[in-house]
Write an enzyme that holds these catalytic residues in place. Structure first.
Site, PDB file in Angstrom:
ATOM      1  N   LYS A  34       0.888  -1.170   0.000  1.00  0.00           N
ATOM      2  CA  LYS A  34       0.000   0.000   0.000  1.00  0.00           C
ATOM      3  C   LYS A  34       0.924   1.218   0.000  1.00  0.00           C
ATOM      4  O   LYS A  34       1.371   1.681   1.036  1.00  0.00           O
ATOM      5  CB  LYS A  34      -0.882  -0.016   1.248  1.00  0.00           C
ATOM      6  CG  LYS A  34      -2.263   0.601   1.065  1.00  0.00           C
ATOM      7  CD  LYS A  34      -2.280   2.050   0.637  1.00  0.00           C
ATOM      8  CE  LYS A  34      -2.098   3.012   1.774  1.00  0.00           C
ATOM      9  NZ  LYS A  34      -1.857   4.411   1.332  1.00  0.00           N
ATOM     10  N   GLU A  93       8.566   1.719  11.617  1.00  0.00           N
ATOM     11  CA  GLU A  93       9.601   2.761  11.477  1.00  0.00           C
ATOM     12  C   GLU A  93       8.853   4.085  11.491  1.00  0.00           C
ATOM     13  O   GLU A  93       8.157   4.409  10.530  1.00  0.00           O
ATOM     14  CB  GLU A  93      10.371   2.608  10.164  1.00  0.00           C
ATOM     15  CG  GLU A  93      11.060   1.270   9.956  1.00  0.00           C
ATOM     16  CD  GLU A  93      12.264   1.049  10.855  1.00  0.00           C
ATOM     17  OE1 GLU A  93      12.619   1.947  11.641  1.00  0.00           O
ATOM     18  OE2 GLU A  93      12.842  -0.047  10.787  1.00  0.00           O
ATOM     19  N   GLU A 124       7.970  17.146  15.219  1.00  0.00           N
ATOM     20  CA  GLU A 124       8.531  16.818  13.903  1.00  0.00           C
ATOM     21  C   GLU A 124       7.889  17.707  12.846  1.00  0.00           C
ATOM     22  O   GLU A 124       6.666  17.687  12.666  1.00  0.00           O
ATOM     23  CB  GLU A 124       8.266  15.343  13.572  1.00  0.00           C
ATOM     24  CG  GLU A 124       8.925  14.916  12.272  1.00  0.00           C
ATOM     25  CD  GLU A 124       8.609  13.468  11.876  1.00  0.00           C
ATOM     26  OE1 GLU A 124       7.444  13.047  12.009  1.00  0.00           O
ATOM     27  OE2 GLU A 124       9.533  12.776  11.421  1.00  0.00           O
ATOM     28  N   CYS A 155      13.295  11.122   7.551  1.00  0.00           N
ATOM     29  CA  CYS A 155      13.002  10.878   8.967  1.00  0.00           C
ATOM     30  C   CYS A 155      14.229  11.082   9.847  1.00  0.00           C
ATOM     31  O   CYS A 155      14.115  11.361  11.031  1.00  0.00           O
ATOM     32  CB  CYS A 155      12.471   9.461   9.141  1.00  0.00           C
ATOM     33  SG  CYS A 155      13.617   8.204   8.560  1.00  0.00           S
TER      34      CYS A 155
HETATM   35  P1  NAD Z   1       1.563   8.687   7.346  1.00  0.00           P
HETATM   36  O1  NAD Z   1       1.657   7.941   8.617  1.00  0.00           O
HETATM   37  O2  NAD Z   1       0.562   9.768   7.229  1.00  0.00           O
HETATM   38  O3  NAD Z   1       1.256   7.691   6.130  1.00  0.00           O
HETATM   39  C1  NAD Z   1       2.068   6.575   5.857  1.00  0.00           C
HETATM   40  C2  NAD Z   1       1.246   5.517   5.145  1.00  0.00           C
HETATM   41  O4  NAD Z   1       0.249   5.030   6.030  1.00  0.00           O
HETATM   42  C3  NAD Z   1       0.498   6.008   3.917  1.00  0.00           C
HETATM   43  O5  NAD Z   1       0.556   5.003   2.939  1.00  0.00           O
HETATM   44  C4  NAD Z   1      -0.922   6.206   4.427  1.00  0.00           C
HETATM   45  O6  NAD Z   1      -1.904   6.094   3.433  1.00  0.00           O
HETATM   46  C5  NAD Z   1      -1.031   5.071   5.406  1.00  0.00           C
HETATM   47  N1  NAD Z   1      -2.028   5.259   6.458  1.00  0.00           N
HETATM   48  C6  NAD Z   1      -2.500   6.425   6.971  1.00  0.00           C
HETATM   49  N2  NAD Z   1      -3.393   6.183   7.950  1.00  0.00           N
HETATM   50  C7  NAD Z   1      -3.475   4.832   8.066  1.00  0.00           C
HETATM   51  C8  NAD Z   1      -4.217   3.958   8.920  1.00  0.00           C
HETATM   52  N3  NAD Z   1      -5.048   4.411   9.850  1.00  0.00           N
HETATM   53  N4  NAD Z   1      -4.049   2.624   8.767  1.00  0.00           N
HETATM   54  C9  NAD Z   1      -3.184   2.131   7.857  1.00  0.00           C
HETATM   55  N5  NAD Z   1      -2.469   2.910   7.011  1.00  0.00           N
HETATM   56  C10 NAD Z   1      -2.609   4.248   7.123  1.00  0.00           C
HETATM   57  O7  NAD Z   1       3.022   9.232   7.065  1.00  0.00           O
HETATM   58  P2  NAD Z   1       3.499  10.200   5.878  1.00  0.00           P
HETATM   59  O8  NAD Z   1       2.985  11.571   6.136  1.00  0.00           O
HETATM   60  O9  NAD Z   1       3.196   9.535   4.591  1.00  0.00           O
HETATM   61  O10 NAD Z   1       5.096  10.165   6.074  1.00  0.00           O
HETATM   62  C11 NAD Z   1       5.813  11.019   6.905  1.00  0.00           C
HETATM   63  C12 NAD Z   1       6.160  10.331   8.210  1.00  0.00           C
HETATM   64  O11 NAD Z   1       6.889   9.135   7.965  1.00  0.00           O
HETATM   65  C13 NAD Z   1       7.060  11.178   9.114  1.00  0.00           C
HETATM   66  O12 NAD Z   1       6.587  11.090  10.429  1.00  0.00           O
HETATM   67  C14 NAD Z   1       8.416  10.482   9.004  1.00  0.00           C
HETATM   68  O13 NAD Z   1       9.270  10.656  10.104  1.00  0.00           O
HETATM   69  C15 NAD Z   1       7.998   9.051   8.860  1.00  0.00           C
HETATM   70  N6  NAD Z   1       9.075   8.255   8.277  1.00  0.00           N
HETATM   71  C16 NAD Z   1       9.781   7.417   9.103  1.00  0.00           C
HETATM   72  C17 NAD Z   1      10.834   6.654   8.594  1.00  0.00           C
HETATM   73  C18 NAD Z   1      11.646   5.725   9.459  1.00  0.00           C
HETATM   74  O14 NAD Z   1      12.417   4.943   8.929  1.00  0.00           O
HETATM   75  N7  NAD Z   1      11.514   5.784  10.769  1.00  0.00           N
HETATM   76  C19 NAD Z   1      11.157   6.753   7.239  1.00  0.00           C
HETATM   77  C20 NAD Z   1      10.422   7.626   6.441  1.00  0.00           C
HETATM   78  C21 NAD Z   1       9.378   8.380   6.960  1.00  0.00           C
HETATM   79  O1  6OD Z   2      18.236   3.772   4.612  1.00  0.00           O
HETATM   80  C1  6OD Z   2      17.277   3.105   4.999  1.00  0.00           C
HETATM   81  O2  6OD Z   2      17.286   1.878   5.019  1.00  0.00           O
HETATM   82  C2  6OD Z   2      16.079   3.781   5.477  1.00  0.00           C
HETATM   83  N1  6OD Z   2      15.109   3.000   5.953  1.00  0.00           N
HETATM   84  C3  6OD Z   2      15.984   5.121   5.431  1.00  0.00           C
HETATM   85  C4  6OD Z   2      14.892   5.861   5.936  1.00  0.00           C
HETATM   86  C5  6OD Z   2      14.871   7.195   5.833  1.00  0.00           C
HETATM   87  C6  6OD Z   2      13.776   7.960   6.334  1.00  0.00           C
HETATM   88  O3  6OD Z   2      13.251   8.899   5.786  1.00  0.00           O
END
Ligand code: NAD
Ligand code: 6OD
Length: 487
Positions: A185, A259, A391, A293
């Site tokens: 998804k 994550e 954030e 992130c």
């Molecule tokens: P989000 O949580 O809004 O959405 C992520 C995904 O989850 C999307 O595909 C969305 O459609 C889906 N989603 C939303 N609500 C849902 C629900 N109730 N049930 C199941 N799926 C659902 O995040 P975003 O705005 O797309 O991304 C930004 C966030 O992602 C930031 O907080 C960032 O820090 C985090 N992020 C973390 C990492 C990591 O490795 N820790 C990496 C990249 C991004």
């Molecule tokens: O490098 C990776 O494996 C990884 N998961 C990066 C994530 C970055 C977050 O935005």
């Protein structure tokens, strides 16, 4: 205003679901528009999946689990997984173009990081899977104990928009390597590269039904996380979404890998090499428009070098070119969507209200269309400021001075987040002492975001559950049965 001529022919695509080796539309016929954040033009339409589409994808994935994929000899499955990586590289320019159109990130970044790494995720796990063994113990002449790995089953892979192909493949490659079938998804905001990826898997020889994909919003993801016949969910996204997923997955006790978000400290001591600090801090603050992130958006600088750091950091930040993501000299492209742009701009208003001083940026970039924000450095905020604690996920950093190790460490850990940290010092003992105290899943000393895919990647506290990478990924995507054979 950006004037550089576009070099890449732009071919956006419409995005359908992928179920059983075929592109299909939603049963409801619903679609939504995909918007280019750099121009605000419509790129195409995306199928909007409902519960019925998710049900079909899961059923097909369940059937495929009984087929040849999980039982295929490791060498054969590994060769197919390697081939997916090869095909990604063959289609690199197309994928990089789609990624930049969808996200607004600079094209050089899509090319050199996102797509290369997506291919490497498959190459890495194609090799890694051939080395995975099982534990075995002989207990005197009483028994032999050994473990047998099998796939977890049907796995849902749910991803955000900031590194769409990189993050989807970071989950898909080990999930396939361990013999699972999947339903992906992708983010509703960036659906294009995953759509191509599904076909690439089939072209590489993945049997129909092993890789499926349903597009849609949060409700579509929720249909997957609450599904009775999905065995595990690997999720990357916001902390608040992780919490909602945990609730919806609870009745079926799915395996979960999370994550999540971060508000990562970048801690700079006066004895650090300031040239390296400035170069890397520029990246860790503003690469990918700050939409990573791991970005070090809370910068703490020892007071002895605070003024010099700011002078040099501000000068370099002002040189960063903001604009058309397809221009090779652009360093900061567009934010991913209007909604996210408004969120980032709202934090700039909050910083003003909180009494912050903008040393750069603090406003929209001067572009006729698109969601551009200037790289922004804010000083003068207190440790309780919302801009220091929450954030923002955009090109916005706060800088605070500190006097002692104790004082800075107390601030560093005063957060529910715990994804990563950077620590800059030439004192090895201090580096070892402080990195052990930082409450985060990853600490980089005198560097940032240097990756080795064998190492555990993930967050502490509310930044995640579990680790991805090498054995950690493989363990998540495997179920292990211990066998005791009495002698
Ligand atoms: P989000 O949580 O809004 O959405 C992520 C995904 O989850 C999307 O595909 C969305 O459609 C889906 N989603 C939303 N609500 C849902 C629900 N109730 N049930 C199941 N799926 C659902 O995040 P975003 O705005 O797309 O991304 C930004 C966030 O992602 C930031 O907080 C960032 O820090 C985090 N992020 C973390 C990492 C990591 O490795 N820790 C990496 C990249 C991004
Ligand atoms: O490098 C990776 O494996 C990884 N998961 C990066 C994530 C970055 C977050 O935005």
């Amino acid at each position: 205003m950006q004037t550089t001529e576009r070099k890449v022919e732009i071919k956006p695509i419409n995005c359908s679901h992928y179920i059983g080796g075929k592109y299909v539309e939603s049963k409801s016929g619903k679609t939504f528009k995909n918007i280019n954040p750099a121009t605000e033009e419509v790129l195409g339409v995306v199928a909007e999946g409902g519960r019925e589409d998710v049900n079909e994808a899961v059923e097909v994935a369940r059937t495929a689990l009984k087929g040849e994929w999980g039982n295929m000899p490791v060498r054969k499955r590994s060769a197919i997984i390697r081939k997916i990586g090869d095909l990604i590289l063959e289609r690199k320019q197309e994928l990089a173009t789609l990624e930049t159109l969808d996200t607004g990130k600079p094209i050089w970044l899509s090319n050199s990081v996102d797509i290369e790494r997506a291919a490497y995720n498959f190459h890495f796990f194609a090799d890694y899977m051939t080395t995975v063994g099982n534990e075995s113990y002989q207990q005197d002449d009483i028994a032999i104990h050994y473990s047998v790995r099998r796939p977890v089953g049907v796995v849902g892979l749910i991803n955000p928009w900031n590194l769409p192909l990189l993050l989807m493949t970071w989950k898909l490659a080990p999930a396939l390597a361990a013999g699972n079938t999947v339903v992906m998804k992708p983010s509703e905001v960036t659906p294009m590269t995953a759509t191509v990826l599904a076909q690439i898997c089939t072209d590489a020889g993945v049997p129909d039904g092993v890789v499926n994909m349903v597009h849609g919003f949060g409700e579509t993801g929720a249909a997957l996380t609450s599904h009775d016949d999905v065995d595990a969910i690997a999720f990357t996204g916001e902390t608040v979404t992780g919490s909602a997923i945990m609730k919806s997955a609870a009745p079926t006790l799915k395996k979960l890998s999370f994550e999540l978000g971060g508000k990562n400290p970048n801690i700079i001591f006066a004895d650090a090499n300031l040239d390296d600090v400035i170069d890397t801090t520029l990246r860790s603050s503003f690469i990918n428009q700050g939409e990573v992130c791991l970005c070090g958006s809370r910068i703490y600088v020892e007071r002895a070098i605070y003024d010099e750091f700011l002078e040099r950091f501000v000068a370099k930040t002002k040189e960063l070119k903001v604009g058309d993501p397809f221009a090779e000299d652009t360093k900061v492209g567009a934010l991913v969507s209007e909604e996210h742009y408004n969120k980032v701009l709202s934090y700039l208003d909050i910083a003003k209200e909180e009494g912050g001083t903008f040393l750069t940026g603090g406003r929209k970039a001067d572009m006729e269309k698109g969601f551009y924000v200037e790289p922004t450095i804010i000083t003068g905020l207190g440790r309780d400021s919302r801009c220091v604690r929450e954030e923002i996920f955009g090109p916005v950093v706060t800088v605070l001075p500190f006097d002692t190790e104790e004082e800075v460490m107390e601030q560093v850990n005063d957060t529910h987040y715990g994804l990563s940290a950077s620590l800059w010092t030439s004192d090895v003992k201090r580096a070892a002492r402080l990195s052990a105290q930082i409450e985060a899943g990853m600490v980089w000393v005198n560097t940032w975001f240097l990756r080795d895919l064998r190492t555990p990647f993930g967050g502490a506290k509310r930044s995640g559950i579990g680790r991805e990478g090498g054995a950690h990924s493989f363990d998540f995507y495997s179920e292990i049965t211990n066998v005791t054979l009495k002698l």
